[in-house]
Design an enzyme around this catalytic site. Sequence first.
Site, PDB file in Angstrom:
ATOM      1  N   TYR A  27       0.784  -1.241   0.000  1.00 39.59           N
ATOM      2  CA  TYR A  27       0.000   0.000   0.000  1.00 39.59           C
ATOM      3  C   TYR A  27       0.811   1.284   0.000  1.00 39.59           C
ATOM      4  O   TYR A  27       0.251   2.353  -0.254  1.00 39.59           O
ATOM      5  CB  TYR A  27      -0.978   0.010   1.188  1.00 39.59           C
ATOM      6  N   GLY A  29       2.837   3.898  -1.633  1.00 42.40           N
ATOM      7  CA  GLY A  29       3.076   4.280  -3.019  1.00 42.40           C
ATOM      8  C   GLY A  29       1.737   4.396  -3.727  1.00 42.40           C
ATOM      9  O   GLY A  29       0.681   4.424  -3.094  1.00 42.40           O
ATOM     10  N   HIS A  47      -3.985   5.270   5.538  1.00 49.57           N
ATOM     11  CA  HIS A  47      -3.859   6.574   4.880  1.00 49.57           C
ATOM     12  C   HIS A  47      -4.640   6.589   3.565  1.00 49.57           C
ATOM     13  O   HIS A  47      -5.348   7.559   3.271  1.00 49.57           O
ATOM     14  CB  HIS A  47      -2.375   6.880   4.649  1.00 49.57           C
ATOM     15  N   ASP A  89      -2.684  12.965   6.618  1.00 49.12           N
ATOM     16  CA  ASP A  89      -1.223  12.964   6.482  1.00 49.12           C
ATOM     17  C   ASP A  89      -0.546  12.941   7.848  1.00 49.12           C
ATOM     18  O   ASP A  89       0.443  12.233   8.058  1.00 49.12           O
ATOM     19  CB  ASP A  89      -0.759  14.182   5.688  1.00 49.12           C
TER      20      ASP A  89
END
EC number: 3.1.1.4
Length: 124
Positions: A27, A29, A47, A89
Site C-alpha cells: 500500500y 506508493g 492513509h 497525512d
Amino acid sequence: SLIQFETLIMKVAKKSGMFWYSNYGCYCGWGGQGRPQDATDRCCFVHDCCYGKVTGCDPKMDVYSFSEENGDIVCGGDDPCKKEICECDRAAAICFRDNLNTYNDKKYWAFGAKNCPQEESEPC
C-alpha cells in the site's frame, strides 16, 4: 498535497517519505491491493482509506495549512476538506514514526503487486 505529506513525514518520523515509503509493501506508493504486510504497510493502507473518505478536494494536490506547536503538528485553516487531508497525512506520519522498529526494507521494499493478490484485499 504530496509535497506537504513528505514534509510531515520528515518532521515527525525523521525519514524521507519518497525514499522510505514510496514503494513499500502492498500500500505504500501509488494504488494498493492485497493485505497490508506489516505495521508500516498498514499505516499506508489506513492513509489510503482516509484519502478515500475525503470529498470535495484533491488530497494529492491541494495545499493545506499546518503549524508546529510543542513538537506536534497542528492542522489549521478554514477549509474543512483541506484540514481533513492534513489530518490524514498527520496520522500517517505519526504511524510511520511509531512503527520504525518493525520497518523491513529488505523484505518489503519494491514488494510488487504480484505479492499482493487483489482477492485478499480488505475493506476500509
